[in-house]
Enzyme design. Structure first.
Site, mmCIF file in Angstrom:
data_model
loop_
_atom_site.group_PDB
_atom_site.id
_atom_site.type_symbol
_atom_site.label_atom_id
_atom_site.label_comp_id
_atom_site.label_asym_id
_atom_site.label_seq_id
_atom_site.Cartn_x
_atom_site.Cartn_y
_atom_site.Cartn_z
ATOM 1 N N LYS A 28 54.900 45.714 50.079
ATOM 2 C CA LYS A 28 54.962 44.109 50.163
ATOM 3 C C LYS A 28 56.249 43.461 49.536
ATOM 4 C CE LYS A 28 49.812 44.002 50.344
ATOM 5 N NZ LYS A 28 48.525 43.465 49.905
ATOM 6 N N TYR A 68 46.179 40.465 59.289
ATOM 7 C CA TYR A 68 45.425 40.137 58.343
ATOM 8 C C TYR A 68 44.123 39.210 59.128
ATOM 9 C CZ TYR A 68 47.693 42.023 54.056
ATOM 10 O OH TYR A 68 48.118 42.807 53.240
ATOM 11 N N PHE A 76 41.828 32.618 50.100
ATOM 12 C CA PHE A 76 43.095 33.161 49.933
ATOM 13 C C PHE A 76 44.122 33.610 51.027
ATOM 14 C CE2 PHE A 76 40.245 37.123 49.644
ATOM 15 C CZ PHE A 76 41.017 37.890 50.651
ATOM 16 N N THR A 110 42.000 47.478 45.407
ATOM 17 C CA THR A 110 42.759 46.220 45.799
ATOM 18 C C THR A 110 42.988 45.423 44.785
ATOM 19 O OG1 THR A 110 41.451 46.258 47.842
ATOM 20 C CG2 THR A 110 42.452 44.039 47.267
ATOM 21 N N ARG A 121 49.136 51.234 42.580
ATOM 22 C CA ARG A 121 48.879 49.762 41.644
ATOM 23 C C ARG A 121 48.449 49.777 40.639
ATOM 24 N NH1 ARG A 121 45.043 48.288 47.279
ATOM 25 N NH2 ARG A 121 46.612 47.111 48.489
ATOM 26 N N ASN A 131 50.058 42.934 44.627
ATOM 27 C CA ASN A 131 49.390 44.103 44.638
ATOM 28 C C ASN A 131 50.481 45.025 45.450
ATOM 29 O OD1 ASN A 131 48.805 43.761 47.034
ATOM 30 N ND2 ASN A 131 46.490 44.212 46.593
ATOM 31 N N HIS A 134 50.485 48.034 51.002
ATOM 32 C CA HIS A 134 49.184 48.087 51.821
ATOM 33 C C HIS A 134 48.797 49.413 52.435
ATOM 34 C CE1 HIS A 134 46.893 46.782 55.255
ATOM 35 N NE2 HIS A 134 47.824 47.782 56.064
ATOM 36 N N GLU A 145 47.070 48.690 63.411
ATOM 37 C CA GLU A 145 48.322 48.242 62.779
ATOM 38 C C GLU A 145 49.639 48.920 62.975
ATOM 39 O OE1 GLU A 145 45.440 47.300 58.633
ATOM 40 O OE2 GLU A 145 46.889 48.841 58.604
HETATM 41 P P1 DAT Z 1 43.316 45.986 50.841
HETATM 42 O O1 DAT Z 1 44.863 45.288 50.748
HETATM 43 O O2 DAT Z 1 42.925 46.700 49.352
HETATM 44 O O3 DAT Z 1 42.919 46.373 51.845
HETATM 45 P P2 DAT Z 1 42.025 43.583 51.505
HETATM 46 O O4 DAT Z 1 41.981 44.054 53.008
HETATM 47 O O5 DAT Z 1 40.640 43.303 51.170
HETATM 48 O O6 DAT Z 1 42.292 44.778 50.338
HETATM 49 O O7 DAT Z 1 42.836 42.342 51.294
HETATM 50 C C1 DAT Z 1 44.026 42.089 51.923
HETATM 51 C C2 DAT Z 1 45.056 41.747 50.933
HETATM 52 O O8 DAT Z 1 44.624 40.428 50.474
HETATM 53 C C3 DAT Z 1 44.803 42.341 49.464
HETATM 54 O O9 DAT Z 1 45.605 43.336 49.314
HETATM 55 C C4 DAT Z 1 45.178 41.158 48.469
HETATM 56 C C5 DAT Z 1 44.687 40.100 48.992
HETATM 57 N N1 DAT Z 1 43.444 39.714 48.469
HETATM 58 C C6 DAT Z 1 42.326 40.397 48.755
HETATM 59 N N2 DAT Z 1 41.416 39.803 47.975
HETATM 60 C C7 DAT Z 1 41.815 38.992 47.337
HETATM 61 C C8 DAT Z 1 41.336 38.013 46.392
HETATM 62 N N3 DAT Z 1 40.070 37.754 46.114
HETATM 63 N N4 DAT Z 1 42.262 36.860 46.043
HETATM 64 C C9 DAT Z 1 43.637 36.882 46.364
HETATM 65 N N5 DAT Z 1 44.083 37.825 47.093
HETATM 66 C C10 DAT Z 1 43.430 38.569 47.456
HETATM 67 MG MG MG Z 2 42.948 45.718 53.827
#
Ligand code: DAT
Ligand code: MG
Length: 168
Positions: A28, A68, A76, A110, A121, A131, A134, A145
């Site tokens: 990222k 996303y 968020f 995450t 991470r 973080n 991805h 993707e």
């Molecule tokens: P991951 O990236 O582990 O697959 P995800 O798909 O649930 O997690 O979410 C995508 C991204 O969105 C994640 O890397 C960071 C952001 N994100 C997720 N939950 C969040 C939250 N509660 N507050 C802020 N950003 C968040």
């Molecule tokens: Mg994800």
């Protein structure tokens, strides 16, 4: 004899197919800015996975909204898309046995505060909104993707010389 050969061939080809699983892994914008591209790539290389596609790009908000899409109802979401579009990312496809699930383990949880030390991470970041990397969460998401981020001719098909030393 023929049956035995067929059995050997079919077990060989199903093993080969399993070794061809692919995951979409991305550094990222914060990972790029913090100089962690090499470190993240190194971990996948050293584990034995094969890099089959890689490019640096600054993605548009429209592109990231598609990436996303399943999170569009989250509070968020807007901030996530703005952050992801704020600078270049490094998009990659890594290939190998169980790479989707193992890649997620290598990334860590995450929320980096819950990521174990030793994960990417868990070693390099703190906030969930920064973080650094991805990774696809299922084989189906990986396919979606990879199609979104890469044209078919950007993905390489080749044999790695180390393969017989990584897989038995
Ligand atoms: P991951 O990236 O582990 O697959 P995800 O798909 O649930 O997690 O979410 C995508 C991204 O969105 C994640 O890397 C960071 C952001 N994100 C997720 N939950 C969040 C939250 N509660 N507050 C802020 N950003 C968040
Ligand atoms: Mg994800």
């Amino acid at each position: 004899m023929v049956a035995t050969l067929l059995a050997i061939f079919s077990s060989f080809s199903s093993e080969m197919a399993a070794n061809n699983e692919r995951s979409f892994i991305m550094v990222k914008p914060d990972g790029v800015q913090r100089g962690l591209v090499g470190e993240i790539m190194k971990r996948f290389e050293q584990r034995g996975y094969k890099l089959v596609a890689c490019k640096q790009m600054q993605a548009s908000k429209e592109h990231l909204e598609k990436h996303y899409a399943d999170l569009s109802s989250k509070g968020f979401f807007k901030g996530l898309v703005t952050y992801m579009a704020s600078g270049p990312v490094v998009a990659m496809v890594w290939e190998g046995k169980d790479v989707v699930k193992t890649g997620r383990k290598m990334l860590g949880a995450t929320n980096p505060l819950e990521s174990n030390p030793g994960t990417i991470r868990g070693d390099y970041c703190i906030d969930v909104g920064r973080n650094i990397c991805h990774g696809s969460d299922s084989v189906e998401s990986a396919k979606r993707e990879i199609d979104l981020w890469f044209k078919p001719d950007e993905i390489m098909n080749y044999s790695a010389c180390e393969a017989p030393w990584v897989y038995e």
